[in-house]
Scaffold this active site. Sequence first.
Site, PDB file in Angstrom:
ATOM      1  N   SER A 155       0.430  -3.438   1.067  1.00 29.80           N
ATOM      2  CA  SER A 155       0.894  -4.624   1.107  1.00 29.80           C
ATOM      3  C   SER A 155       1.308  -5.441  -0.291  1.00 29.80           C
ATOM      4  O   SER A 155       0.764  -4.882  -1.372  1.00 29.80           O
ATOM      5  CB  SER A 155      -0.097  -5.683   1.770  1.00 29.80           C
ATOM      6  OG  SER A 155       0.432  -6.979   1.952  1.00 29.80           O
ATOM      7  N   TYR A 168      -8.292  -9.138   3.712  1.00 27.36           N
ATOM      8  CA  TYR A 168      -7.093  -8.198   3.549  1.00 27.36           C
ATOM      9  C   TYR A 168      -6.506  -7.972   2.246  1.00 27.36           C
ATOM     10  O   TYR A 168      -6.211  -6.777   2.014  1.00 27.36           O
ATOM     11  CB  TYR A 168      -5.896  -8.985   4.531  1.00 27.36           C
ATOM     12  CG  TYR A 168      -4.589  -8.128   4.672  1.00 27.36           C
ATOM     13  CD1 TYR A 168      -4.280  -7.374   5.790  1.00 27.36           C
ATOM     14  CD2 TYR A 168      -3.651  -8.437   3.724  1.00 27.36           C
ATOM     15  CE1 TYR A 168      -3.378  -6.678   6.238  1.00 27.36           C
ATOM     16  CE2 TYR A 168      -2.205  -7.624   4.081  1.00 27.36           C
ATOM     17  CZ  TYR A 168      -2.104  -6.678   5.125  1.00 27.36           C
ATOM     18  OH  TYR A 168      -1.101  -6.122   5.315  1.00 27.36           O
ATOM     19  N   LYS A 172      -6.042  -4.033   0.658  1.00 27.25           N
ATOM     20  CA  LYS A 172      -4.948  -3.367   0.481  1.00 27.25           C
ATOM     21  C   LYS A 172      -4.863  -2.822  -1.093  1.00 27.25           C
ATOM     22  O   LYS A 172      -4.156  -2.066  -1.426  1.00 27.25           O
ATOM     23  CB  LYS A 172      -3.954  -4.336   0.763  1.00 27.25           C
ATOM     24  CG  LYS A 172      -3.591  -4.469   2.333  1.00 27.25           C
ATOM     25  CD  LYS A 172      -3.486  -3.201   3.089  1.00 27.25           C
ATOM     26  CE  LYS A 172      -3.176  -3.422   4.639  1.00 27.25           C
ATOM     27  NZ  LYS A 172      -2.895  -2.213   5.209  1.00 27.25           N
TER      28      LYS A 172
END
Length: 283
Positions: A155, A168, A172
Amino acid sequence: MINSLVDSYFCSLFFRTFRLKSKVAIITGGARGIGAATAKLFALNGAEVIIADILDDLGPALAASIGGCYIHCDVTKESDVESAVNLALTRKGRLDIMFNNAGVSGANGSITTADMDAIKDIMAVNICGIIHGIKHAAKAMIKCGKGGSIICTSSSAAIMGGLASHGYTLTKEAMLGLARSTACELGVHGIRVNCISPHGVPSEMLVSGYRKILRNAKIGLKDVDKIISESGSLLPGRSGTMEDIAQAAIFLASDDAGYITGHNLVVDGGFTSAYSTLSFIYQ
């Protein structure tokens, strides 16, 4: 002479439409969103696609529509991922492409009040799930002796802060390091390991995030698309699409990317490359 060049050109175009001809691919999280768009594109380009997902209401129908197959796969369970790889070996005797695409967003909030159980949950999917995928795909590819391509969905949040939850973001970015280290090990077997880092692709996950942040349950895909196209890229009027990411995936999966490994392909409309607020100075 001209006719032969024209014939050669159209011949190359024909074969180029089947960039993954006879290749066997597994796509985790392939039942919807980016995974589904990639499954369709892979199949159109001649790949045998296995969709591995927990969405049993969507996966089988999609697999049937592209001539592939579906297997229930919770990537947090190593045995599920191993079963998906074994299915490829049983059906086709090989595995050429592993697209580790399954992921979750995790809870927002301050690091000072972080719920460690929630952090562990997102790590189970976004880190352990990726490790399971790379591990078992690599074992199969080494055994087959024909190399292969392993791709992981990272991401833009792995590149710059402030774009996603702490959980998150950490998962990532960890994925980028894992891809580089495994690319280092597996290159001797002809196995390439790369990441794709999308940004600004209207998806169910992104829409859900916008609804929470803006506290507006009525926000939909078109609303998010408009927000991104106005301020989320260097290409005004253009947001990312799932097909954009699918095209990046097919490139990395194909022989066109045969000399690319340990790389993070950022598909973000230039968002992470420049500060665009002062772009008027170039006018």
